[in-house]
Motif scaffolding. Structure first.
Motif, PDB file in Angstrom:
ATOM      1  N   GLY A 142       0.812  -1.214   0.000  1.00 10.13           N
ATOM      2  CA  GLY A 142       0.000   0.000   0.000  1.00 10.13           C
ATOM      3  C   GLY A 142       0.845   1.263   0.000  1.00 10.13           C
ATOM      4  O   GLY A 142       0.563   2.217  -0.730  1.00 10.13           O
ATOM      5  N   LEU A 143       1.895   1.277   0.812  1.00  8.01           N
ATOM      6  CA  LEU A 143       2.792   2.436   0.846  1.00  8.01           C
ATOM      7  C   LEU A 143       3.473   2.637  -0.512  1.00  8.01           C
ATOM      8  O   LEU A 143       3.595   3.758  -0.999  1.00  8.01           O
ATOM      9  N   GLY A 144       3.908   1.543  -1.106  1.00 12.42           N
ATOM     10  CA  GLY A 144       4.552   1.635  -2.409  1.00 12.42           C
ATOM     11  C   GLY A 144       3.602   2.115  -3.488  1.00 12.42           C
ATOM     12  O   GLY A 144       3.979   2.917  -4.351  1.00 12.42           O
ATOM     13  N   LEU A 145       2.367   1.630  -3.449  1.00 12.51           N
ATOM     14  CA  LEU A 145       1.379   2.091  -4.431  1.00 12.51           C
ATOM     15  C   LEU A 145       1.139   3.584  -4.298  1.00 12.51           C
ATOM     16  O   LEU A 145       1.088   4.310  -5.294  1.00 12.51           O
ATOM     17  N   LEU A 146       0.996   4.068  -3.069  1.00 11.22           N
ATOM     18  CA  LEU A 146       0.789   5.503  -2.858  1.00 11.22           C
ATOM     19  C   LEU A 146       1.994   6.311  -3.333  1.00 11.22           C
ATOM     20  O   LEU A 146       1.843   7.337  -3.998  1.00 11.22           O
ATOM     21  N   TYR A 147       3.196   5.846  -3.002  1.00  7.60           N
ATOM     22  CA  TYR A 147       4.404   6.574  -3.364  1.00  7.60           C
ATOM     23  C   TYR A 147       4.585   6.630  -4.881  1.00  7.60           C
ATOM     24  O   TYR A 147       4.772   7.704  -5.447  1.00  7.60           O
ATOM     25  N   LEU A 165       5.155  10.410   3.894  1.00  7.74           N
ATOM     26  CA  LEU A 165       4.201   9.308   3.994  1.00  7.74           C
ATOM     27  C   LEU A 165       4.926   7.967   4.013  1.00  7.74           C
ATOM     28  O   LEU A 165       4.641   7.100   4.850  1.00  7.74           O
ATOM     29  N   LEU A 166       5.875   7.793   3.113  1.00 10.90           N
ATOM     30  CA  LEU A 166       6.592   6.527   3.015  1.00 10.90           C
ATOM     31  C   LEU A 166       7.428   6.256   4.264  1.00 10.90           C
ATOM     32  O   LEU A 166       7.359   5.160   4.841  1.00 10.90           O
ATOM     33  N   LEU A 168       9.847  -7.041   5.256  1.00 10.41           N
ATOM     34  CA  LEU A 168       8.641  -7.412   4.518  1.00 10.41           C
ATOM     35  C   LEU A 168       7.963  -6.183   3.905  1.00 10.41           C
ATOM     36  O   LEU A 168       7.456  -6.236   2.779  1.00 10.41           O
ATOM     37  N   ALA A 169       7.959  -5.079   4.639  1.00 10.00           N
ATOM     38  CA  ALA A 169       7.375  -3.847   4.094  1.00 10.00           C
ATOM     39  C   ALA A 169       8.178  -3.347   2.900  1.00 10.00           C
ATOM     40  O   ALA A 169       7.607  -2.907   1.895  1.00 10.00           O
ATOM     41  N   LEU A 170       9.496  -3.422   2.985  1.00  9.81           N
ATOM     42  CA  LEU A 170      10.334  -3.034   1.844  1.00  9.81           C
ATOM     43  C   LEU A 170      10.089  -3.943   0.647  1.00  9.81           C
ATOM     44  O   LEU A 170      10.064  -3.491  -0.499  1.00  9.81           O
ATOM     45  N   LEU A 226       7.525  -4.732  -4.641  1.00 12.50           N
ATOM     46  CA  LEU A 226       6.466  -5.410  -5.392  1.00 12.50           C
ATOM     47  C   LEU A 226       5.521  -4.394  -6.034  1.00 12.50           C
ATOM     48  O   LEU A 226       5.118  -4.547  -7.190  1.00 12.50           O
ATOM     49  N   ALA A 227       5.189  -3.343  -5.299  1.00 14.62           N
ATOM     50  CA  ALA A 227       4.325  -2.290  -5.849  1.00 14.62           C
ATOM     51  C   ALA A 227       4.999  -1.609  -7.036  1.00 14.62           C
ATOM     52  O   ALA A 227       4.350  -1.331  -8.049  1.00 14.62           O
ATOM     53  N   ARG A 228       6.284  -1.356  -6.921  1.00  9.96           N
ATOM     54  CA  ARG A 228       7.026  -0.743  -8.033  1.00  9.96           C
ATOM     55  C   ARG A 228       7.005  -1.650  -9.256  1.00  9.96           C
ATOM     56  O   ARG A 228       6.781  -1.201 -10.378  1.00  9.96           O
ATOM     57  N   TRP A 229       7.220  -2.925  -9.053  1.00  6.95           N
ATOM     58  CA  TRP A 229       7.227  -3.880 -10.156  1.00  6.95           C
ATOM     59  C   TRP A 229       5.849  -3.936 -10.830  1.00  6.95           C
ATOM     60  O   TRP A 229       5.753  -3.911 -12.052  1.00  6.95           O
ATOM     61  N   VAL A 230       4.792  -4.018 -10.009  1.00 10.39           N
ATOM     62  CA  VAL A 230       3.431  -4.105 -10.551  1.00 10.39           C
ATOM     63  C   VAL A 230       3.081  -2.839 -11.328  1.00 10.39           C
ATOM     64  O   VAL A 230       2.560  -2.911 -12.450  1.00 10.39           O
TER      65      VAL A 230
END
Length: 106
Positions: free
Chosen positions: A16-21, A52-53, A70-72, A77-81
């Motif tokens: 979720g954090l990665g998607l927002l960032y 936020l991140l 795990l959060a990292l 994973l968010a960046r890859w997606v």
């Protein structure tokens, strides 16, 4: 079952954090060319996204380094997606010069 939930929520939080960032970064980059104060817009966006991140990472991983890891992983994973889903931004092509500007005199 309890351990699966215990170790899966940091991954989901990182996702979720990665998607927002990265969505915020994508929206910022797409909106910069039309902005009058582009450097200021970029700086404010960067500050908000980083706050936020980093705040989210502090909250998720404050008690255990494995949760932070795990959060990292979720952020990566968010960046890859998003990279696969959104793709690259099209590169702007320079406008073709007018025929009179080519130096052809008749």
């Amino acid at each position: 079952m309890k351990e699966v939930l215990l170790w899966s929520w940091p991954l989901v939080a990182g996702l979720g954090l990665g998607l927002l960032y990265f969505l915020g970064l994508w929206l910022t980059v797409r909106g910069l060319p039309g902005r009058a104060a582009a450097p200021l817009w970029w700086l404010v966006s960067l500050a908000l996204r980083l706050a936020l991140l980093l705040g989210g990472l502090y909250w998720v991983g404050a008690q255990d380094w494995r949760r932070l890891l795990l959060a990292l992983a979720g952020i990566l994973l968010a960046r890859w997606v998003l990279t696969r889903r959104l793709g690259r931004l099209p590169t702007p092509r320079p406008a073709a010069p007018a025929p009179s500007a080519l130096g052809e005199h008749q």
